[in-house]
Enzyme design. Structure first.
Site, short mmCIF file in Angstrom:
data_model
loop_
_atom_site.label_atom_id
_atom_site.label_comp_id
_atom_site.label_asym_id
_atom_site.label_seq_id
_atom_site.Cartn_x
_atom_site.Cartn_y
_atom_site.Cartn_z
N ASN A 179 -19.13 9.30 -34.08
CA ASN A 179 -17.88 9.56 -34.82
C ASN A 179 -17.07 8.27 -34.85
O ASN A 179 -16.51 7.87 -33.83
CB ASN A 179 -17.12 10.70 -34.10
N LYS A 224 -14.36 7.63 -36.40
CA LYS A 224 -12.91 7.87 -36.53
C LYS A 224 -12.33 6.95 -37.63
O LYS A 224 -13.02 6.68 -38.60
CB LYS A 224 -12.23 7.70 -35.19
N HIS A 244 -11.94 19.00 -34.21
CA HIS A 244 -11.80 17.88 -33.28
C HIS A 244 -10.38 17.89 -32.70
O HIS A 244 -9.42 18.20 -33.40
CB HIS A 244 -12.08 16.55 -34.00
N GLU A 265 -8.36 15.62 -32.08
CA GLU A 265 -7.37 14.79 -32.79
C GLU A 265 -6.83 15.52 -34.02
O GLU A 265 -5.67 15.34 -34.39
CB GLU A 265 -8.00 13.42 -33.14
N GLU A 319 -15.81 18.98 -25.88
CA GLU A 319 -15.12 17.71 -25.70
C GLU A 319 -13.83 17.94 -24.91
O GLU A 319 -12.79 18.30 -25.50
CB GLU A 319 -14.76 17.11 -27.06
N GLY A 372 -11.76 9.10 -25.37
CA GLY A 372 -11.17 7.77 -25.54
C GLY A 372 -10.43 7.27 -24.31
O GLY A 372 -9.68 6.30 -24.37
N SER A 393 -15.91 9.93 -23.92
CA SER A 393 -16.23 8.69 -23.20
C SER A 393 -17.71 8.59 -22.79
O SER A 393 -18.03 8.14 -21.69
CB SER A 393 -15.32 8.52 -21.98
P1 PGA Z 1 -14.95 8.82 -27.28
O1 PGA Z 1 -14.69 9.86 -28.46
O2 PGA Z 1 -16.44 8.72 -27.09
O3 PGA Z 1 -14.34 7.53 -27.74
O4 PGA Z 1 -14.29 9.37 -26.06
C1 PGA Z 1 -15.43 11.04 -28.57
C2 PGA Z 1 -14.91 11.88 -29.72
O5 PGA Z 1 -13.70 11.92 -29.95
O6 PGA Z 1 -15.68 12.52 -30.45
#
Ligand code: PGA
Length: 251
Positions: free
Chosen positions: A9, A11, A95, A97, A167, A173, A213
């Site tokens: 992803n 983003k 997601h 976010e 997640e 992140g 992460s």
């Molecule tokens: P990340 O993001 O690997 O940077 O933690 C994962 C995600 O948001 O799908």
């Protein structure tokens, strides 16, 4: 038998030239013997160029979002049909976010899942708890509710196209990864929730992937858990070397 899925992803990162540079570097490394299904999820602006470059390769394309509506006067939105027409097979829904920055609630997420499925897309449906929820011992309850409300009205046949992504919001992140045993415990709980909402066979056949992460260092222990069927990778998917290292650890 569930096939492992590794999705990157990106983003809101990468211009079109940067996207192409990344996939060329990845395609040079990946060969056809890769046992996992690999999905790239670039920003909307790169989808067309990436799709053209991926033509004929086994790498699949996904989108980061779709509208819950199907067409018309909906300025700034993108429909499932448009995503199919640009070559997407997958789409992220729910997601954290989107939930947190754009106030997407379970009802909208449920509508998005239904729209995605009716337009022929395979959703990757994200669920997960916040740090406060985990500290308060509410993890399984929160995820159970997200699953019940998000999947409301979906048939077992539609579930055949669904991937669930666990997640934990606190791991996204942040560099804090959930321990493999913690991840296994929640994946097991998700599978048992799916078993009670559907049949045990449906639960057994549904892919449940982990995100938060994921790196080349932690992925082998996470991916070797029996109920972990792959990874949703954010930061580490922006570099061909680290994304390839995660993919190539899949046996
Ligand atoms: P990340 O993001 O690997 O940077 O933690 C994962 C995600 O948001 O799908």
């Amino acid at each position: 038998m569930r096939k492992m899925l590794i999705a990157g992803n990106w983003k809101m990162n990468k211009t079109i030239p940067e996207s192409l540079e990344l996939i060329h570097a990845l395609m040079r490394k990946l060969d056809s013997s890769c046992p996992a299904e690999v999905v790239l999820i670039p920003p909307f602006t790169s989808l067309f160029s990436v799709a053209e470059t991926l033509r004929g390769s086994s790498i699949q394309l996904g989108a980061q979002n779709l509208s819950h509506l199907t067409e018309g006067a909906v300025t700034g939105e993108i429909s499932g049909t448009q995503l199919i027409s640009v070559g997407c097979r997958y789409v992220l829904v729910g997601h954290s976010e989107r939930r947190n920055l754009f106030q997407e609630d379970d009802a909208v997420i449920n509508q998005k899942l239904k729209t995605a499925l009716s337009e022929g897309l395979h959703p990757i449906f994200c669920v997960g708890e916040s740090w406060q929820e985990r500290e308060a011992g509410k993890t399984k309850g929160v995820i159970g509710n997200q699953l019940k409300r998000g999947l409301d009205g979906l048939t077992p046949m539609e579930m055949g196209k669904m991937t669930i992504a666990y997640e934990p919001v606190w791991a996204i992140g942040t560099g804090k990864t959930a321990q493999p045993e913690q991840v296994q415990e929640i994946h097991e709980a998700i599978r048992s929730e799916l078993s009670s909402q559907y049949e045990p066979e449906t639960a057994k056949a549904t892919r449940i992937i982990y995100g938060g992460s994921v790196t080349p260092d932690n992925s082998p222990s996470l991916m070797s858990q029996p109920d972990v069927d792959g990874a949703l990778v954010g930061g580490a998917s922006l570099d061909a070397g680290s994304f390839y290292a995660i993919i190539s650890a899949i046996k």
